[in-house]
Motif scaffolding. Structure first.
Motif, mmCIF file in Angstrom:
data_model
loop_
_atom_site.group_PDB
_atom_site.id
_atom_site.type_symbol
_atom_site.label_atom_id
_atom_site.label_comp_id
_atom_site.label_asym_id
_atom_site.label_seq_id
_atom_site.Cartn_x
_atom_site.Cartn_y
_atom_site.Cartn_z
ATOM 1 N N UNK A 1 6.465 15.704 -8.827
ATOM 2 C CA UNK A 1 5.236 15.074 -8.342
ATOM 3 C C UNK A 1 5.223 13.584 -8.700
ATOM 4 N N UNK A 2 5.556 13.291 -9.952
ATOM 5 C CA UNK A 2 5.571 11.895 -10.404
ATOM 6 C C UNK A 2 6.604 11.066 -9.634
ATOM 7 N N UNK A 3 7.794 11.593 -9.470
ATOM 8 C CA UNK A 3 8.839 10.863 -8.746
ATOM 9 C C UNK A 3 8.409 10.629 -7.299
ATOM 10 N N UNK A 4 7.828 11.650 -6.673
ATOM 11 C CA UNK A 4 7.340 11.520 -5.287
ATOM 12 C C UNK A 4 6.287 10.413 -5.178
ATOM 13 N N UNK A 5 5.562 10.177 -6.268
ATOM 14 C CA UNK A 5 4.506 9.165 -6.285
ATOM 15 C C UNK A 5 4.918 7.903 -7.048
ATOM 16 N N UNK A 6 6.209 7.647 -7.146
ATOM 17 C CA UNK A 6 6.721 6.388 -7.704
ATOM 18 C C UNK A 6 6.163 6.112 -9.097
ATOM 19 N N UNK A 7 6.079 7.134 -9.922
ATOM 20 C CA UNK A 7 5.578 6.980 -11.290
ATOM 21 C C UNK A 7 6.625 7.531 -12.259
ATOM 22 N N UNK A 8 7.207 6.614 -13.043
ATOM 23 C CA UNK A 8 8.296 6.963 -13.946
ATOM 24 C C UNK A 8 7.843 6.704 -15.383
ATOM 25 N N UNK A 9 7.607 7.794 -16.115
ATOM 26 C CA UNK A 9 7.072 7.709 -17.467
ATOM 27 C C UNK A 9 8.203 7.585 -18.473
ATOM 28 N N UNK A 10 7.965 6.785 -19.524
ATOM 29 C CA UNK A 10 9.042 6.488 -20.462
ATOM 30 C C UNK A 10 8.796 6.983 -21.886
ATOM 31 N N UNK A 11 7.597 7.406 -22.210
ATOM 32 C CA UNK A 11 7.315 7.751 -23.609
ATOM 33 C C UNK A 11 6.853 9.194 -23.773
ATOM 34 N N UNK B 1 0.828 -1.204 0.000
ATOM 35 C CA UNK B 1 0.000 0.000 0.000
ATOM 36 C C UNK B 1 0.863 1.255 0.000
ATOM 37 N N UNK B 2 0.489 2.220 -0.795
ATOM 38 C CA UNK B 2 1.206 3.492 -0.904
ATOM 39 C C UNK B 2 0.162 4.604 -0.875
ATOM 40 N N UNK B 3 0.569 5.823 -0.600
ATOM 41 C CA UNK B 3 -0.399 6.935 -0.532
ATOM 42 C C UNK B 3 -0.838 7.410 -1.918
ATOM 43 N N UNK B 4 -1.540 6.566 -2.639
ATOM 44 C CA UNK B 4 -1.956 6.885 -4.011
ATOM 45 C C UNK B 4 -3.055 7.945 -4.063
ATOM 46 N N UNK B 5 -3.755 8.168 -2.946
ATOM 47 C CA UNK B 5 -4.865 9.110 -2.952
ATOM 48 C C UNK B 5 -4.397 10.506 -3.375
ATOM 49 N N UNK B 6 -3.260 10.957 -2.852
ATOM 50 C CA UNK B 6 -2.741 12.268 -3.231
ATOM 51 C C UNK B 6 -2.451 12.306 -4.730
ATOM 52 N N UNK B 7 -1.946 11.202 -5.267
ATOM 53 C CA UNK B 7 -1.687 11.130 -6.706
ATOM 54 C C UNK B 7 -3.000 11.276 -7.479
ATOM 55 N N UNK B 8 -4.009 10.480 -7.118
ATOM 56 C CA UNK B 8 -5.299 10.535 -7.827
ATOM 57 C C UNK B 8 -5.915 11.935 -7.744
ATOM 58 N N UNK B 9 -5.817 12.555 -6.574
ATOM 59 C CA UNK B 9 -6.477 13.838 -6.347
ATOM 60 C C UNK B 9 -5.779 15.008 -7.040
#
Length: 164
Positions: free
Chosen positions: A153-163, A129-137
């Motif tokens: 913001x993306x890095x703080x939420x463990x989201x690394x985009x490649x394209x 479980x991670x604090x995804x709510x802040x990401x969604x909001x």
């Protein structure tokens, strides 16, 4: 006979506890947009003690989802409840339909979108479980801002985009 192995016990009491959490199906979603998108926080990382996060996501017709990305700390699973949506498994786009399931391990490339003229409903499971709510909001707002603020913001939420 194969020996079964379970994780080590974490509850060491003798009689069990009263600690279950019930959420009624008629509970309003925590997030709603004018485009028909809704997110229900079924079990947050905080409410599960970090074990997992479970969310019901409803996407309106022709709703774009995130482009190809990966997570360094969490796995993500998709279970289609209704409708049809496009799921990217790192190699190809797959049409997911009711009852279909996609598991994406930590580091796995993935993306999703609703390209149909109908709504779609799915369960998203993040583990641990991670604090995804802040990401969604905040993701829509942060995407509009763009630039370095979006990247942080993306890095703080463990989201690394490649394209992109």
């Amino acid at each position: 006979m194969t020996e079964l192995t379970y994780p080590p016990p974490r509850y060491l009491g003798e009689g069990g506890e009263v600690n279950a959490a019930f959420r009624s199906a008629d509970t309003e979603p925590e997030l709603s947009s004018g485009t028909g998108n809704k997110t229900h926080y079924l079990a947050t990382g905080e409410s599960t003690g970090g074990e997992f996060g479970l969310y019901k996501v409803e996407l309106g017709p022709r709703s774009p989802g995130p482009s190809t990305h990966f997570h360094r700390a969490i796995s993500e699973s998709f279970y289609i409840l209704s409708g049809e949506m496009q799921l990217f498994d790192g190699e190809r786009w797959i049409t997911g339909r009711q009852g279909d399931f996609l598991y994406v391990p930590v580091g796995g490339l993935h993306a999703f979108k609703n390209t149909s003229d109908d709504p779609v409903s799915m369960l998203l499971l993040f583990s641990p479980g991670a604090p995804r709510e802040d990401y969604f909001e905040r993701v829509a707002e942060m995407t509009r801002r763009g630039g370095q603020e979006l990247e942080e913001f993306r890095v703080r939420h463990d989201s690394f985009f490649v394209d992109e």
